[in-house]
Design an enzyme around this catalytic site. Structure first.
Site, short mmCIF file in Angstrom:
data_model
loop_
_atom_site.label_atom_id
_atom_site.label_comp_id
_atom_site.label_asym_id
_atom_site.label_seq_id
_atom_site.Cartn_x
_atom_site.Cartn_y
_atom_site.Cartn_z
N GLU A 51 -21.67 -30.83 -34.08
CA GLU A 51 -21.92 -32.33 -34.47
C GLU A 51 -21.73 -33.04 -32.86
OE1 GLU A 51 -20.45 -34.48 -37.62
OE2 GLU A 51 -21.92 -36.35 -36.97
N GLU A 75 -28.63 -36.22 -38.64
CA GLU A 75 -27.84 -36.53 -39.60
C GLU A 75 -28.27 -38.19 -40.17
OE1 GLU A 75 -23.65 -36.01 -39.26
OE2 GLU A 75 -24.07 -33.93 -38.61
N ASP A 97 -25.63 -37.50 -44.61
CA ASP A 97 -24.11 -37.67 -43.79
C ASP A 97 -23.34 -38.55 -45.31
OD1 ASP A 97 -22.05 -37.35 -42.29
OD2 ASP A 97 -23.10 -38.56 -40.88
N GLU A 117 -16.83 -32.06 -44.70
CA GLU A 117 -16.43 -32.51 -43.71
C GLU A 117 -14.93 -32.97 -43.68
OE1 GLU A 117 -19.38 -35.87 -41.42
OE2 GLU A 117 -18.87 -36.32 -43.54
P1 C2E Z 1 -19.61 -39.37 -39.25
O1 C2E Z 1 -21.02 -39.05 -38.78
O2 C2E Z 1 -19.11 -39.11 -40.50
O3 C2E Z 1 -18.56 -38.26 -38.19
C1 C2E Z 1 -17.63 -37.82 -38.28
C2 C2E Z 1 -16.53 -38.29 -38.35
O4 C2E Z 1 -15.31 -37.70 -38.67
C3 C2E Z 1 -16.32 -38.45 -36.43
O5 C2E Z 1 -15.46 -39.65 -36.12
C4 C2E Z 1 -14.94 -37.36 -36.44
O6 C2E Z 1 -14.36 -37.28 -35.20
C5 C2E Z 1 -14.26 -37.34 -37.68
N1 C2E Z 1 -13.65 -36.41 -38.00
C6 C2E Z 1 -14.07 -35.14 -38.33
N2 C2E Z 1 -13.34 -34.14 -38.58
C7 C2E Z 1 -12.22 -34.91 -38.99
C8 C2E Z 1 -10.86 -34.52 -39.72
O7 C2E Z 1 -10.80 -33.32 -39.92
N3 C2E Z 1 -10.22 -35.49 -39.78
C9 C2E Z 1 -10.45 -36.86 -39.51
N4 C2E Z 1 -9.46 -37.79 -39.86
N5 C2E Z 1 -11.45 -37.25 -38.89
C10 C2E Z 1 -12.49 -36.27 -38.75
P2 C2E Z 1 -16.06 -40.29 -34.89
O8 C2E Z 1 -16.21 -39.45 -34.01
O9 C2E Z 1 -14.73 -41.56 -34.79
O10 C2E Z 1 -17.37 -40.98 -35.50
C11 C2E Z 1 -17.41 -41.89 -36.43
C12 C2E Z 1 -18.57 -42.19 -36.99
O11 C2E Z 1 -19.28 -43.01 -35.80
C13 C2E Z 1 -19.48 -41.16 -37.28
O12 C2E Z 1 -19.11 -40.60 -38.53
C14 C2E Z 1 -20.92 -41.56 -37.23
O13 C2E Z 1 -21.23 -42.28 -38.38
C15 C2E Z 1 -20.66 -42.63 -36.09
N6 C2E Z 1 -21.23 -41.89 -34.99
C16 C2E Z 1 -20.99 -41.36 -34.11
N7 C2E Z 1 -21.58 -40.96 -33.07
C17 C2E Z 1 -22.71 -41.34 -33.26
C18 C2E Z 1 -24.01 -41.63 -32.74
O14 C2E Z 1 -24.40 -40.94 -31.82
N8 C2E Z 1 -25.14 -42.28 -33.40
C19 C2E Z 1 -24.64 -42.98 -34.42
N9 C2E Z 1 -25.92 -43.72 -35.00
N10 C2E Z 1 -23.72 -42.90 -35.10
C20 C2E Z 1 -22.57 -42.19 -34.65
CA CA Z 2 -22.19 -37.48 -38.99
CA CA Z 3 -20.04 -37.96 -41.99
#
Ligand code: C2E
Ligand code: CA
Ligand code: CA
Length: 704
Positions: free
Chosen positions: A483, A574, A604, A661
């Protein structure tokens, strides 16, 4: 006016001359002579007859014999001068050679000139002409003065006439009236006038006058605020022009002052007091409040309509104007009739600070939040009922920010800023929200604003980074895909996680650009991995905000797919359940088109949003990502396991594959595997990492 020039001097009417002499011979001689020269001559044989004729007709000049029986010349002259001033009717005395005393006396009594008998024709003619000329000139001046004074009193402008030589200024009655000054007031100098001009305007006015006096071609036309006797400032326009002597010295200057307050003080569309008036009022009220220590009783409301762009594009500029003025009207009415506001000592002051920004100044209100919020709600309620604009029924919502004077805002500008920033927080909170300024939140709002501005440039500045988190297949523990997760390498704040800026990007309309950048970046990364030996079957999963979903967006995605030569089957997009809040039908159509091209969709964060199973069935998604919140509890909670189990079964029934996830432990992974999860994603396998750190992205796969 009579034309007193003789006919030989191109006049229409000959000057009428009355010849008064007791000698018939003299009378006839004089009259004949004058008649020949083109004058119209009448004759009187004595003083009494002359006076009787003067009562009946008008004459332009009298030739009066000095010595006559009955009433002599001097007595007749005296009587004439009782009726006519020396300049109104010239009298030339006709005297004997030696009557020096009589001549002096006659001149004292108001004779204009004299000629001696026997007269010489040319002398007579030149004296008559001279007197007629003088009289004509006098009459001209008098008429123009009369006209002038008529203009002075009739003009709706305030006029002034400045004698530059003496320094005295005459101000017309109307000028006094405009300024609220009694006409009897000793108001007669430019300095007295300038003292009443607003300090911000006086320099320009003085300069305009000085420049005109130096160079008459530079006209005086200036607008300024003048202090009315009642303490308020009125907007005036001044036009003036100077009169110069032949040598170029300015002699006098006349000017007109027009009250242009109406055009200067009211917004032409809403009819509300404009920014200048508002600032003036706020400044006065604020200063007064500070002086008397009652600053605490002031409240400033800032109000604007939400979604202005949408309204304008729906109604057009003319409709928007109509709506604005309708809102203004309703604001004025509401604040005037509202039970609470109507009983305030000072009526609410409603004005327009800028386009789509109304200000309401309240005096004497309690500084309690509950009361103020109630006022805000009341105002919003009144604006919530629909407006009829042309043939449309228009509903609009507003945001209100309230600011109160405090130690932190000791200038009116700051108070206004506080109200506006409270308003912007209200707008971000929702529709028809009233928010009271709070210094703590203000810091956050500022921070938000700064970040928003920086974010606008982040893409161009190359500050965005793509991180990748592996997604592992439960069947063989191998890497199935990854991802893409965005990061912002902020020049001062360091690497920012999406939670810090995605909401800002969404509210600022920047999310689209970010998503597209991430998509293209991921495509390029995919190609690199594959060319380094990774399996082309590996997928890249990219987050797409609902906001961006549309035809234009789909075009851009397809362009990138073509440009980078990515097999569409390797692309997962997603989307979250929040798409159900939008126009779901057209979104479904769009997704189906992309699915037909081979692209897959993943739902998602499943379980956190609407969780509407019936819609879920209709979405052409192939993957369901169960939110970390459920995964967290699967080890300890039977209920969570049951729930996850149900979700997995349901998804499988719908032909979807499951991605769990936030898997952080082996235990979780084992339970999820037993429940039937198809893929895992989480820290247990790998955190999101930069592309360079993705050593696991090699064909060998990833063994936990
Ligand atoms: P998401 O799509 O649900 O992405 C998964 C989030 O959960 C990611 O946070 C990831 O780092 C985190 N995560 C994955 N595995 C674990 C785990 O085992 N434990 C914990 N505590 N966290 C885990 P991240 O990277 O901070 O992203 C947060 C949210 O920001 C994402 O949730 C997504 O909704 C959004 N996001 C990130 N990149 C993009 C993007 O390019 N475009 C858009 N529209 N939204 C984005
Ligand atoms: Ca996602
Ligand atoms: Ca997610």
């Amino acid at each position: 006016m009579n034309n007193t020039l003789p006919s030989d001097m191109s006049s229409n009417t000959a000057a009428r001359i009355l010849v008064v002499d007791d000698s018939e011979k003299n009378r006839n001689l004089l009259a004949m002579f004058l008649t020949r020269l083109g004058y119209s001559a009448s004759k009187a044989e004595g003083g009494a007859a002359a006076l009787a004729m003067l009562d009946q007709q008008t004459f332009d000049l009298v030739l009066l014999d000095m010595i006559m029986p009955e009433i002599d010349g001097l007595s007749a002259l005296k009587l004439i001068r009782e009726r006519y001033l020396i300049n109104e009717l010239p009298v030339i005395m006709v005297t004997g050679m030696s009557e020096v005393e009589g001549i002096t006396r006659a001149l004292e009594l108001g004779a204009n000139d004299y000629i001696s008998k026997p007269f010489q024709k040319d002398i007579l003619l030149s004296r008559v002409r001279m007197q007629l000329d003088i009289c004509r000139l006098y009459k001209d001046v008098k008429t123009s003065e009369e006209r002038y004074s008529l203009a002075f009193s009739a003009s709706s402008d305030g006029l002034w006439d400045w004698d530059i030589v003496t320094g005295k200024v005459f101000f017309s009655d109307h000028w006094h009236e405009m300024m609220g000054i009694s006409p009897n007031c000793a108001f007669d100098s430019t300095e007295q006038w300038f003292d009443r001009v607003h300090p911000d305007d006086i320099t320009a006015l003085r300069l305009a006058i000085e420049e005109h006096l130096k160079d008459p071609h530079r006209l005086v036309k200036r607008e300024y605020r003048a202090l009315h006797e009642d303490g308020s400032y009125r907007w005036m326009q001044c036009r003036a022009r100077a009169l110069f002597s032949d040598s170029g010295t300015p002699l006098r200057m006349t000017g007109a002052q027009t009250d242009i307050s109406a055009s200067k003080t009211f917004d032409p569309i809403t009819g509300l007091p404009n920014a200048a008036v508002f600032m003036d009022r706020l400044q006065r009220v604020y200063a007064h409040a500070r002086r008397t220590g009652s600053a605490a009783n002031l409240a400033l409301f800032s109000l604007s309509m939400n979604h202005k762009e949408k309204v304008t594009s729906a109604l057009g500029p003319a409709g928007y104007e109509k709506l604005t003025s309708a809102i203004a009207r309703r604001l004025s009415e509401t604040t005037a009739v509202d039970d609470y506001l109507a009983q305030l000592k000072e009526p609410a002051f409603v004005s327009q600070l800028a386009d789509n920004r109304f200000m309401i100044l309240l005096e004497g209100v309690p500084q309690e939040s509950a009361e103020l919020l109630k006022i805000g709600e009341q105002i919003q309620k009144s604006l919530a009922s629909p407006f009829a604009i042309f043939d449309e029924t228009v509903y609009c919502t507003t945001s209100i920010g309230i600011a109160l004077p405090s130690g932190a805002n000791d200038a009116v500008d700051e108070l206004i800023q506080d109200a506006i920033s409270a308003e912007s927080i209200a707008r971000k909170t929702g529709e028809d929200i009233t928010h009271i300024y709070n210094p703590l939140l203000h810091g956050k709002a500022l921070d938000h604003l700064r970040l928003e501005n920086e974010l606008r440039h982040a893409i161009g500045n190359g500050e965005l980074r793509a991180f990748y988190q592996p997604i592992v297949s439960s069947a063989d523990g191998r890497l199935a895909g990854s991802e893409s997760l965005v990061r912002w390498q902020h020049p001062e704040r360091g690497l920012l996680s999406p939670d810090h800026f995605i909401p800002i990007a969404e509210s600022a309309g920047l999310i689209n650009a970010i998503d597209l950048w991430m998509f293209r970046e991921s495509c390029q990364q995919y190609r690199e991995w594959v060319s380094n030996g990774a399996s082309p079957k590996m997928f890249i999963s990219v987050n797409i905000s609902v906001q961006g979903l549309g035809i234009a967006w789909a075009d851009q995605v397809l362009n990138a797919v073509k440009e980078f030569g990515i097999p569409p089957s390797s692309i997962h997009l997603e989307i979250t359940e929040s798409i159900f809040a939008g126009d779901i039908e057209s979104i479904i159509t769009l997704l189906e088109q992309l699915v037909d091209l081979g692209i897959s969709f993943a739902i998602d964060d499943f379980g956190t949003g609407y969780s509407c199973f019936s819609y879920l069935r209709r979405l052409p998604a192939s993957y369901l990502k169960i939110d970390k919140a459920f995964i967290d509890d699967v080890v300890d909670s039977e209920k969570a396991r049951l729930l996850v189990n149900n979700i997995i079964h349901m998804a499988h029934d719908l032909g979807m594959k499951i991605i769990a996830e936030g898997v952080e432990s082996r235990e979780q992974a084992e339970i999820l595997e037993a429940l039937g999860s198809d893929y895992f994603q989480g820290y247990y396998f790998s955190r999101p990492v930069a592309a360079a750190d993705c050593v696991m992205m090699v064909p060998a796969g990833l063994q936990a």
